[in-house]
Design a protein around this motif. Structure first.
Motif, mmCIF file in Angstrom:
data_model
loop_
_atom_site.group_PDB
_atom_site.id
_atom_site.type_symbol
_atom_site.label_atom_id
_atom_site.label_comp_id
_atom_site.label_asym_id
_atom_site.label_seq_id
_atom_site.Cartn_x
_atom_site.Cartn_y
_atom_site.Cartn_z
ATOM 1 N N ALA A 11 -35.103 36.315 68.316
ATOM 2 C CA ALA A 11 -36.473 36.796 68.117
ATOM 3 C C ALA A 11 -36.552 38.317 68.184
ATOM 4 O O ALA A 11 -37.123 38.966 67.306
ATOM 5 C CB ALA A 11 -37.402 36.169 69.156
ATOM 6 N N SER A 12 -35.979 38.896 69.238
ATOM 7 C CA SER A 12 -36.094 40.341 69.450
ATOM 8 C C SER A 12 -35.257 41.162 68.479
ATOM 9 O O SER A 12 -35.684 42.219 68.027
ATOM 10 C CB SER A 12 -35.705 40.686 70.893
ATOM 11 N N LYS A 13 -34.050 40.673 68.141
ATOM 12 C CA LYS A 13 -33.137 41.446 67.303
ATOM 13 C C LYS A 13 -33.335 41.216 65.810
ATOM 14 O O LYS A 13 -33.000 42.087 65.003
ATOM 15 C CB LYS A 13 -31.690 41.135 67.677
ATOM 16 N N LEU A 14 -33.850 40.053 65.448
ATOM 17 C CA LEU A 14 -33.964 39.725 64.032
ATOM 18 C C LEU A 14 -35.415 39.504 63.587
ATOM 19 O O LEU A 14 -35.920 40.205 62.732
ATOM 20 C CB LEU A 14 -33.126 38.481 63.708
ATOM 21 N N PHE A 15 -36.089 38.508 64.208
ATOM 22 C CA PHE A 15 -37.407 38.113 63.714
ATOM 23 C C PHE A 15 -38.439 39.233 63.852
ATOM 24 O O PHE A 15 -39.144 39.557 62.890
ATOM 25 C CB PHE A 15 -37.892 36.866 64.468
ATOM 26 N N PHE A 16 -38.538 39.837 65.045
ATOM 27 C CA PHE A 16 -39.547 40.861 65.261
ATOM 28 C C PHE A 16 -39.178 42.200 64.624
ATOM 29 O O PHE A 16 -40.010 43.107 64.587
ATOM 30 C CB PHE A 16 -39.802 41.043 66.758
ATOM 31 N N LYS A 17 -37.967 42.308 64.138
ATOM 32 C CA LYS A 17 -37.573 43.490 63.362
ATOM 33 C C LYS A 17 -37.632 43.216 61.871
ATOM 34 O O LYS A 17 -37.083 43.961 61.065
ATOM 35 C CB LYS A 17 -36.171 43.948 63.778
ATOM 36 N N LYS A 18 -38.273 42.072 61.525
ATOM 37 C CA LYS A 18 -38.560 41.693 60.138
ATOM 38 C C LYS A 18 -37.305 41.429 59.314
ATOM 39 O O LYS A 18 -37.315 41.577 58.092
ATOM 40 C CB LYS A 18 -39.426 42.771 59.469
ATOM 41 N N LYS A 19 -36.239 41.000 59.980
ATOM 42 C CA LYS A 19 -35.034 40.570 59.255
ATOM 43 C C LYS A 19 -35.115 39.061 59.058
ATOM 44 O O LYS A 19 -34.354 38.275 59.619
ATOM 45 C CB LYS A 19 -33.794 40.958 60.056
ATOM 46 N N TYR A 20 -36.104 38.656 58.263
ATOM 47 C CA TYR A 20 -36.462 37.248 58.165
ATOM 48 C C TYR A 20 -35.376 36.403 57.495
ATOM 49 O O TYR A 20 -35.134 35.264 57.892
ATOM 50 C CB TYR A 20 -37.780 37.100 57.408
ATOM 51 N N VAL A 21 -34.735 36.940 56.473
ATOM 52 C CA VAL A 21 -33.700 36.181 55.763
ATOM 53 C C VAL A 21 -32.523 35.900 56.688
ATOM 54 O O VAL A 21 -32.046 34.754 56.796
ATOM 55 C CB VAL A 21 -33.240 36.935 54.500
ATOM 56 N N LEU A 22 -32.044 36.946 57.346
ATOM 57 C CA LEU A 22 -30.919 36.782 58.264
ATOM 58 C C LEU A 22 -31.304 35.858 59.416
ATOM 59 O O LEU A 22 -30.499 35.011 59.844
ATOM 60 C CB LEU A 22 -30.483 38.147 58.793
ATOM 61 N N PHE A 23 -32.526 36.009 59.907
ATOM 62 C CA PHE A 23 -32.999 35.149 60.987
ATOM 63 C C PHE A 23 -32.995 33.689 60.556
ATOM 64 O O PHE A 23 -32.546 32.808 61.309
ATOM 65 C CB PHE A 23 -34.404 35.566 61.406
ATOM 66 N N THR A 24 -33.490 33.421 59.365
ATOM 67 C CA THR A 24 -33.548 32.038 58.874
ATOM 68 C C THR A 24 -32.154 31.447 58.713
ATOM 69 O O THR A 24 -31.897 30.301 59.122
ATOM 70 C CB THR A 24 -34.294 31.996 57.535
ATOM 71 N N VAL A 25 -31.255 32.229 58.127
ATOM 72 C CA VAL A 25 -29.886 31.733 57.896
ATOM 73 C C VAL A 25 -29.197 31.430 59.225
ATOM 74 O O VAL A 25 -28.614 30.345 59.414
ATOM 75 C CB VAL A 25 -29.073 32.767 57.095
ATOM 76 N N VAL A 26 -29.249 32.355 60.168
ATOM 77 C CA VAL A 26 -28.587 32.169 61.455
ATOM 78 C C VAL A 26 -29.225 31.013 62.221
ATOM 79 O O VAL A 26 -28.525 30.204 62.857
ATOM 80 C CB VAL A 26 -28.648 33.467 62.290
ATOM 81 N N SER A 27 -30.541 30.892 62.138
ATOM 82 C CA SER A 27 -31.237 29.813 62.845
ATOM 83 C C SER A 27 -30.836 28.448 62.297
ATOM 84 O O SER A 27 -30.571 27.506 63.058
ATOM 85 C CB SER A 27 -32.753 30.000 62.720
ATOM 86 N N VAL A 28 -30.794 28.327 60.976
ATOM 87 C CA VAL A 28 -30.421 27.050 60.353
ATOM 88 C C VAL A 28 -28.995 26.673 60.732
ATOM 89 O O VAL A 28 -28.697 25.515 61.083
ATOM 90 C CB VAL A 28 -30.581 27.134 58.825
#
Length: 341
Positions: free
Chosen positions: A54-71
């Motif tokens: 959340a802090s390193k990816l999602f709230f820094k608007k790195k949504y694509v990377l966040f989605t890929v890593v989360s999946v």
């Protein structure tokens, strides 16, 4: 709320949820073991989300990377869970089309989907909580920043007012010094009271209305000492309680404005009327001054202007004040209503 506390809250939430499910399933020891392993998997996903994702990816608007890593994280965790609770087909169970599958694949096909659903729901709910807390934190920071800006602006407005009054008062005393020593002494006393009020009382958000009125009276007395004859200035007070709070130095600019624009030195053709009515719920202030028919050289009184007062009112009494400025029959009228409750 720091990250560790947020993690503890979510752990308690899912632990309670898992305990309810286990009790509804008959408190079976095998089910307890499975639920504990699922709970540990949920805890790992939630920890990764709170402390990194959340802090390193999602709230820094790195949504694509966040989605890929989360999946990837959810699928890998689900696969590990499925392997831990692999359920081989019982000997009496019909093999049917599964006979051609390798031994490691002989498990109910819904097992993987079941864990995938649980972990996905867990992850989404945890993310929703993080987003909610993040938005609340941003809102609080925004409010604090606005409050700091308002306080700074208010201090700036006050800093503009105080030196201005001191400048005018000193000019009055300078004028008196060569004319009348007794009046000079009186003016110094009035000025001393005014300075004490400005330096020590005006730092507070509000002051008792008695002190504000006293400042106005001292100011008018100091102004009146410029002439041997009385000025056509009247002040009417109807105050039910001397402790009624009011923002300091709020009313005097209106009086200054009246002194400046009324040509009050023309005592026969000018006037200023001041009224202050106050109770525990409302303060009503009114000042009327004559409008000269002929142009004249204005005194140095004033200079800050009504815009300063309007800004202070907007900051100190938002949606709790009404200011009316009008002109009628060669009379300039200012009415101010303050709602205290």
């Amino acid at each position: 709320m720091n990250k560790f506390i947020r993690l503890i809250i979510q752990v308690i939430l899912w632990l309670a949820f898992g305990l309810i499910i286990w009790l509804n399933q008959g408190a079976n020891s095998d089910i307890l073991k499975e639920n504990l392993v699922v709970f540990v998997s949920q805890l790992c996903l939630i920890s990764g989300l709170i402390f990194f994702m959340a802090s390193k990816l999602f709230f820094k608007k790195k949504y694509v990377l966040f989605t890929v890593v989360s999946v990837i994280a959810i699928i890998v965790t689900t696969y590990i869970l499925t392997e831990l609770f692999a359920m081989p087909i019982e000997p009496h169970q019909p093999i049917n089309d599964f006979s051609s599958l390798p031994p490691e694949s002989r498990r109910p096909p819904s097992h993987f989907l079941f864990y995938l659903l649980i972990l996905t729901i867990t992850y989404i709910l945890a993310l929703s909580i993080e987003v909610f807390i993040h938005l609340r934190k941003k809102e609080e920071e925004t409010i604090k920043a606005k409050n700091v800006n308002l306080l700074n602006e208010l201090k700036l407005l006050k800093s503009q007012i105080s030196p201005h009054f001191l400048f005018n008062s000193l000019n009055n005393i300078y004028t008196l010094a060569g004319m009348d020593s007794n009046k000079t002494q009186k003016s110094i006393i009035h000025l001393s009271d005014m300075l004490r009020y400005v330096l020590y009382e005006c730092e507070q958000e509000t002051v008792p209305i008695k002190k504000e009125v006293k400042y106005i009276e001292n100011y008018l007395k100091l102004f009146a000492l410029k002439s041997s004859k009385d000025y056509p200035i009247s002040i009417e007070l109807k105050i039910s309680n001397n402790s009624i709070p009011i923002a300091p130095m709020l009313l005097i600019p209106f009086i200054e404005n009246a002194l400046k624009h009324s040509n009050i030195d023309d005592k026969k053709n000018s006037f200023i009327n001041i009224e202050i009515n106050a109770d525990d719920k409302n303060i009503d202030f009114k000042v009327e001054n004559s409008i000269p028919q002929k142009s004249f050289i204005k005194d140095d009184v004033g200079g800050i202007g009504l815009e300063n007062v309007k800004k202070r009112l907007a900051i100190i009494y938002p949606e709790k004040h009404m200011l009316e400025i009008s002109e009628s029959n060669k009379i300039f009228i200012v009415k101010l209503h303050l709602k205290l409750t």
